[in-house]
Scaffold this motif. Sequence first.
Motif, PDB file in Angstrom:
ATOM      1  N   ILE A  21      83.935 -66.631  12.329  1.00 52.28           N
ATOM      2  CA  ILE A  21      83.215 -65.634  13.131  1.00 52.28           C
ATOM      3  C   ILE A  21      82.352 -64.792  12.195  1.00 52.28           C
ATOM      4  N   MET A  22      81.188 -64.340  12.689  1.00 50.74           N
ATOM      5  CA  MET A  22      80.309 -63.532  11.857  1.00 50.74           C
ATOM      6  C   MET A  22      79.597 -62.485  12.690  1.00 50.74           C
ATOM      7  N   ALA A  23      79.499 -61.274  12.151  1.00 47.88           N
ATOM      8  CA  ALA A  23      78.792 -60.187  12.806  1.00 47.88           C
ATOM      9  C   ALA A  23      77.686 -59.679  11.897  1.00 47.88           C
ATOM     10  N   ARG A  24      76.621 -59.204  12.528  1.00 47.07           N
ATOM     11  CA  ARG A  24      75.539 -58.533  11.802  1.00 47.07           C
ATOM     12  C   ARG A  24      75.620 -57.063  12.143  1.00 47.07           C
ATOM     13  N   ILE A  25      75.701 -56.231  11.100  1.00 45.80           N
ATOM     14  CA  ILE A  25      75.988 -54.808  11.263  1.00 45.80           C
ATOM     15  C   ILE A  25      74.934 -53.981  10.555  1.00 45.80           C
ATOM     16  N   ASN A  26      74.606 -52.835  11.139  1.00 44.97           N
ATOM     17  CA  ASN A  26      73.610 -51.960  10.542  1.00 44.97           C
ATOM     18  C   ASN A  26      73.933 -50.494  10.848  1.00 44.97           C
ATOM     19  N   GLN A  27      73.293 -49.603  10.110  1.00 43.78           N
ATOM     20  CA  GLN A  27      73.458 -48.176  10.361  1.00 43.78           C
ATOM     21  C   GLN A  27      72.791 -47.788  11.674  1.00 43.78           C
ATOM     22  N   LYS A  28      73.375 -46.798  12.356  1.00 52.10           N
ATOM     23  CA  LYS A  28      72.746 -46.274  13.578  1.00 52.10           C
ATOM     24  C   LYS A  28      71.567 -45.386  13.217  1.00 52.10           C
ATOM     25  N   TYR A  66     100.446 -70.177  -4.270  1.00 50.16           N
ATOM     26  CA  TYR A  66      99.220 -70.955  -4.431  1.00 50.16           C
ATOM     27  C   TYR A  66      98.182 -70.614  -3.361  1.00 50.16           C
ATOM     28  N   PHE A  67      98.520 -69.723  -2.419  1.00 52.76           N
ATOM     29  CA  PHE A  67      97.510 -69.296  -1.450  1.00 52.76           C
ATOM     30  C   PHE A  67      97.644 -67.806  -1.174  1.00 52.76           C
ATOM     31  N   GLY A  68      96.614 -67.260  -0.593  1.00 58.97           N
ATOM     32  CA  GLY A  68      96.583 -65.828  -0.289  1.00 58.97           C
ATOM     33  C   GLY A  68      95.333 -65.508   0.494  1.00 58.97           C
ATOM     34  N   GLN A  69      94.665 -64.425   0.109  1.00 61.26           N
ATOM     35  CA  GLN A  69      93.440 -64.005   0.787  1.00 61.26           C
ATOM     36  C   GLN A  69      92.359 -63.692  -0.233  1.00 61.26           C
ATOM     37  N   ALA A  70      91.123 -63.712   0.246  1.00 61.99           N
ATOM     38  CA  ALA A  70      90.006 -63.471  -0.661  1.00 61.99           C
ATOM     39  C   ALA A  70      88.862 -62.788   0.069  1.00 61.99           C
ATOM     40  N   ILE A  71      88.145 -61.962  -0.677  1.00 68.74           N
ATOM     41  CA  ILE A  71      86.915 -61.344  -0.176  1.00 68.74           C
ATOM     42  C   ILE A  71      85.829 -61.593  -1.215  1.00 68.74           C
ATOM     43  N   PHE A  72      84.739 -62.218  -0.787  1.00 68.37           N
ATOM     44  CA  PHE A  72      83.563 -62.436  -1.627  1.00 68.37           C
ATOM     45  C   PHE A  72      82.448 -61.514  -1.145  1.00 68.37           C
ATOM     46  N   SER A  73      81.648 -61.005  -2.080  1.00 69.08           N
ATOM     47  CA  SER A  73      80.653 -60.009  -1.686  1.00 69.08           C
ATOM     48  C   SER A  73      79.379 -60.105  -2.518  1.00 69.08           C
ATOM     49  N   ASN A  74      78.257 -59.892  -1.849  1.00 73.21           N
ATOM     50  CA  ASN A  74      76.981 -59.733  -2.547  1.00 73.21           C
ATOM     51  C   ASN A  74      76.795 -58.301  -3.018  1.00 73.21           C
ATOM     52  N   TYR A  75      77.619 -57.396  -2.478  1.00 70.64           N
ATOM     53  CA  TYR A  75      77.549 -55.994  -2.856  1.00 70.64           C
ATOM     54  C   TYR A  75      78.644 -55.684  -3.875  1.00 70.64           C
ATOM     55  N   LYS A  76      78.346 -54.772  -4.744  1.00 73.06           N
ATOM     56  CA  LYS A  76      79.265 -54.445  -5.825  1.00 73.06           C
ATOM     57  C   LYS A  76      80.596 -53.926  -5.281  1.00 73.06           C
ATOM     58  N   ILE A  77      81.688 -54.511  -5.768  1.00 75.86           N
ATOM     59  CA  ILE A  77      83.034 -54.054  -5.419  1.00 75.86           C
ATOM     60  C   ILE A  77      83.468 -53.018  -6.453  1.00 75.86           C
ATOM     61  N   ASP A 113      67.821 -55.911   6.953  1.00 77.03           N
ATOM     62  CA  ASP A 113      68.808 -55.184   6.151  1.00 77.03           C
ATOM     63  C   ASP A 113      70.186 -55.161   6.804  1.00 77.03           C
ATOM     64  N   ASP A 114      70.420 -56.058   7.761  1.00 72.08           N
ATOM     65  CA  ASP A 114      71.749 -56.201   8.337  1.00 72.08           C
ATOM     66  C   ASP A 114      72.775 -56.593   7.281  1.00 72.08           C
ATOM     67  N   ILE A 115      73.985 -56.103   7.444  1.00 74.75           N
ATOM     68  CA  ILE A 115      75.119 -56.617   6.675  1.00 74.75           C
ATOM     69  C   ILE A 115      75.715 -57.767   7.476  1.00 74.75           C
ATOM     70  N   LYS A 116      75.729 -58.940   6.913  1.00 73.18           N
ATOM     71  CA  LYS A 116      76.327 -60.099   7.582  1.00 73.18           C
ATOM     72  C   LYS A 116      77.733 -60.296   7.018  1.00 73.18           C
ATOM     73  N   ILE A 117      78.719 -60.118   7.897  1.00 73.93           N
ATOM     74  CA  ILE A 117      80.104 -60.217   7.463  1.00 73.93           C
ATOM     75  C   ILE A 117      80.812 -61.317   8.244  1.00 73.93           C
ATOM     76  N   PRO A 119      76.534 -65.293   4.608  1.00 73.41           N
ATOM     77  CA  PRO A 119      77.131 -63.970   4.840  1.00 73.41           C
ATOM     78  C   PRO A 119      77.082 -63.126   3.575  1.00 73.41           C
ATOM     79  N   ASP A 120      76.885 -61.838   3.739  1.00 77.87           N
ATOM     80  CA  ASP A 120      76.883 -60.927   2.587  1.00 77.87           C
ATOM     81  C   ASP A 120      78.301 -60.619   2.129  1.00 77.87           C
ATOM     82  N   ILE A 121      79.212 -60.578   3.091  1.00 77.84           N
ATOM     83  CA  ILE A 121      80.622 -60.352   2.790  1.00 77.84           C
ATOM     84  C   ILE A 121      81.424 -61.439   3.499  1.00 77.84           C
ATOM     85  N   LEU A 122      82.299 -62.084   2.757  1.00 75.69           N
ATOM     86  CA  LEU A 122      83.017 -63.252   3.257  1.00 75.69           C
ATOM     87  C   LEU A 122      84.515 -63.028   3.078  1.00 75.69           C
ATOM     88  N   CYS A 123      85.251 -63.009   4.196  1.00 75.46           N
ATOM     89  CA  CYS A 123      86.690 -62.749   4.161  1.00 75.46           C
ATOM     90  C   CYS A 123      87.454 -64.011   4.557  1.00 75.46           C
TER      91      CYS A 123
END
Length: 341
Positions: A334-341, A168-179, A97-101, A135-139
């Motif tokens: 770069i990618m991190a796996r994050i979870n609740q404490k 013609y360029f900028g930034q983007a965030i893709f997500s498996n979780y509802k925005i 259940d890690d969040i992969k960002i 990744p679950d969240i992609l920046c």
Amino acid sequence: MKKLNWLHKILFVLNTFLGLLLLFAYILPYISPLSFPKISILSLATPVLIIINILFAVYWIIRLKKQFLVSTLILLIGFKYLGALYQVAEKKILLTDDIKIMSYNVRLFNIYKWKKEGKEETLKAVKTFIQEKKPDILCFQEFLTAYDVNFDYPYRYVNNNPNKKISYFGQAIFSNYKIINSGSLDFNSTANNGIFVDVIKDNDTLRIYNLHLESQKIQLDKENFGEKDSDKLLKRIQKTFQKQAEQAKLLVEHEKNCNYKTIITGDFNNTAFSYAYKKIKGNKLDAFIEAGKGFGKSYDYIFPSRIDFILVDNSLNVNNFKTFDFQYSDHFPIMARINQK
């Protein structure tokens, strides 16, 4: 000093000077470039100064000379900076259940052919890479918004650059979780920007910031380092540091109005020894320091430059961090796996 030969005396004087320079560099993250822009530039040299002082300490130890104490004591004073430069052991806790960002400056998918691969080949390689790492969240920074690039995510927020000449360029965030919310920080008078989304993971809401701080615009293969040009270069870097400080302040003020746990990702165009990094990090966890290994080099340059970051709310756990040797940009993902404490 009396028992040293002339060569060792010269080395020790140089050692002492570079040690004191490193000692001074330790305080630079606490000094705003808005107040002292010239001295803030020294922070770019902090990683090199650390390495040089380590080499001096090792040299004197091998020679059985007490002069090793100078660099050793200075390194111990700034011990926390060593961890920001290099990590010995990787943390490998991989939970289902890690969040992969992931954060990745894609450099417009190489539309200007900085590398031999063209846009289509680069885009195909990036898509394959993303599918493999999942990744679950992609920046993305320097994302090519002029094309409808689809990475098969159910939710996304794409922000064009407000400057019409480079829209013609900028930034983007893709997500498996509802925005459920999204927006832009709208940095002033620049091609760089910061964006954010609020996502729902289980019963928790997280805010994800995707930053692209002011670029250094240094092209070492093209810069002319004559006296006049060097002066122009230094002034340009000073101005960049000042803009980064302003952008960092804007981000911190914006974040204060958020009631959710926050994760900050992006290309900071500066190191972990800079004022902008310290200002943005606050009491957050640097995912590399928490779980990475090696130098964490994220920029394709001869020195181990770590200028891309994932900073995590300290109420969360960082279980894993990786920098991928994926060479389709001037940055590495770069990618991190994050979870609740």
